[in-house]
Design an enzyme around this catalytic site. Structure first.
Site, short mmCIF file in Angstrom:
data_model
loop_
_atom_site.label_atom_id
_atom_site.label_comp_id
_atom_site.label_asym_id
_atom_site.label_seq_id
_atom_site.Cartn_x
_atom_site.Cartn_y
_atom_site.Cartn_z
N ARG A 58 -0.02 -2.66 5.71
CA ARG A 58 0.97 -2.90 6.76
C ARG A 58 0.63 -2.12 8.03
O ARG A 58 1.03 -2.51 9.13
CB ARG A 58 2.37 -2.54 6.25
CG ARG A 58 2.95 -3.61 5.35
CD ARG A 58 4.26 -3.18 4.75
NE ARG A 58 4.09 -2.37 3.57
CZ ARG A 58 4.92 -1.40 3.18
NH1 ARG A 58 5.96 -1.11 3.90
NH2 ARG A 58 4.69 -0.72 2.07
N GLU A 95 2.75 10.72 -5.87
CA GLU A 95 3.80 11.28 -6.72
C GLU A 95 3.32 11.31 -8.18
O GLU A 95 3.49 12.30 -8.88
CB GLU A 95 5.05 10.42 -6.56
CG GLU A 95 6.31 11.14 -6.94
CD GLU A 95 7.54 10.31 -6.63
OE1 GLU A 95 7.40 9.22 -6.05
OE2 GLU A 95 8.63 10.78 -6.98
O1 LIG Z 1 4.23 8.38 3.41
P1 LIG Z 1 3.81 7.84 2.06
O2 LIG Z 1 4.72 8.31 0.95
O3 LIG Z 1 2.37 8.09 1.77
O4 LIG Z 1 4.06 6.26 2.09
C1 LIG Z 1 3.79 5.48 3.22
C2 LIG Z 1 2.77 4.44 2.91
O5 LIG Z 1 3.29 3.54 1.92
C3 LIG Z 1 3.21 2.20 2.41
O6 LIG Z 1 2.00 1.60 2.07
P2 LIG Z 1 1.67 1.01 0.62
O7 LIG Z 1 0.84 2.02 -0.13
O8 LIG Z 1 2.94 0.57 -0.02
O9 LIG Z 1 0.71 -0.20 0.94
P3 LIG Z 1 0.86 -1.55 1.79
O10 LIG Z 1 0.88 -1.15 3.25
O11 LIG Z 1 -0.38 -2.28 1.44
O12 LIG Z 1 2.12 -2.26 1.38
C4 LIG Z 1 3.28 2.35 3.91
O13 LIG Z 1 2.72 1.23 4.58
C5 LIG Z 1 2.48 3.62 4.16
O14 LIG Z 1 1.08 3.38 4.25
N1 LIG Z 2 10.90 3.07 0.99
C1 LIG Z 2 9.81 2.45 1.46
N2 LIG Z 2 9.93 1.25 2.08
C2 LIG Z 2 8.81 0.61 2.55
N3 LIG Z 2 7.58 1.11 2.42
C3 LIG Z 2 7.41 2.30 1.84
N4 LIG Z 2 6.32 3.06 1.60
C4 LIG Z 2 6.71 4.17 0.96
N5 LIG Z 2 8.03 4.18 0.77
C5 LIG Z 2 8.50 3.01 1.32
#
Ligand SMILES: O=P(O)(O)OC[C@H]1O[C@H](OP(=O)(O)OP(=O)(O)O)[C@H](O)[C@@H]1O
Ligand SMILES: Nc1ncnc2[nH]cnc12
Length: 171
Positions: A58, A95
């Site tokens: 994203r 985590e």
């Molecule tokens: O601050 P954090 O706890 O590290 O979480 C934030 C990350 O989690 C989500 O990505 P995700 O790993 O869900 O991948 P995606 O973007 O492919 O959906 C979001 O886009 C951030 O990259």
């Molecule tokens: N609560 C949340 N919603 C969307 N993206 C996330 N990535 C990590 N935590 C999330």
């Protein structure tokens, strides 16, 4: 403009107890998305970046239009095993367990001014890992930008760089 009205909270995704902040309605609304990108661009411009780094997946959606508006280069920071050629990776703790992100070895020239962009800052683990990786290759990391910040998780405290966010959620 009320940008939060374009963010949808989906309970219990991807796991029970997690409220998922879905940016899909914001992306689907051209005026709101344009407003979000232009507002963020004005903040990021202050850091005078040469390169914006987007974090898969994203983060790509967030970083690519910003790089276009700011006339910066765009570099992908991907999950392990997705980038061709020589890569440099960084292992980080989640985590539960661990994960790894990578950039191409020649993506950043030492001293280039870089801003890291993601859609959302939660615990900050992903953003902190990306910054550590970029510093290892000699980037001058000027800041971190995210559209959504979950302030109750304290992710900002893990980020050893200035952080800007457009929307904050305290629960
Ligand atoms: O601050 P954090 O706890 O590290 O979480 C934030 C990350 O989690 C989500 O990505 P995700 O790993 O869900 O991948 P995606 O973007 O492919 O959906 C979001 O886009 C951030 O990259
Ligand atoms: N609560 C949340 N919603 C969307 N993206 C996330 N990535 C990590 N935590 C999330």
């Amino acid at each position: 403009m009320d940008l939060k009205s374009h963010i949808r909270g989906i309970p219990d995704f991807p796991k029970p107890g997690i409220l998922f902040y879905d940016i899909s309605p914001l992306l689907a609304h051209p005026q709101a998305w344009r407003h979000a990108v232009e507002t963020m661009a004005a903040s990021v411009k202050e850091w005078q970046p040469d390169i914006l780094v987007g974090i898969e997946s994203r983060g790509f959606l967030a970083a690519a239009p910003l790089a276009y508006v700011l006339d910066c280069g765009f570099v992908m920071c991907r999950k392990r095993g997705k980038l061709p050629g020589e890569t440099i990776g960084h292992l980080y703790e989640l985590e539960y367990g661990s994960d790894a992100i990578e950039i191409q070895a020649d993506a950043i020239k030492p001293g280039q001014r870089v801003v890291v962009v993601d859609d959302l800052l939660a615990t900050g683990g992903t953003m902190a890992a990306a910054i550590q990786l970029l510093r290892r290759v000699g980037a001058d990391v000027r800041g971190a930008a995210c559209f959504i910040e979950l302030t109750f998780l304290g992710g900002r405290d893990k980020i050893d760089a200035p952080v800007t966010s457009l929307m904050q959620y305290d629960s």
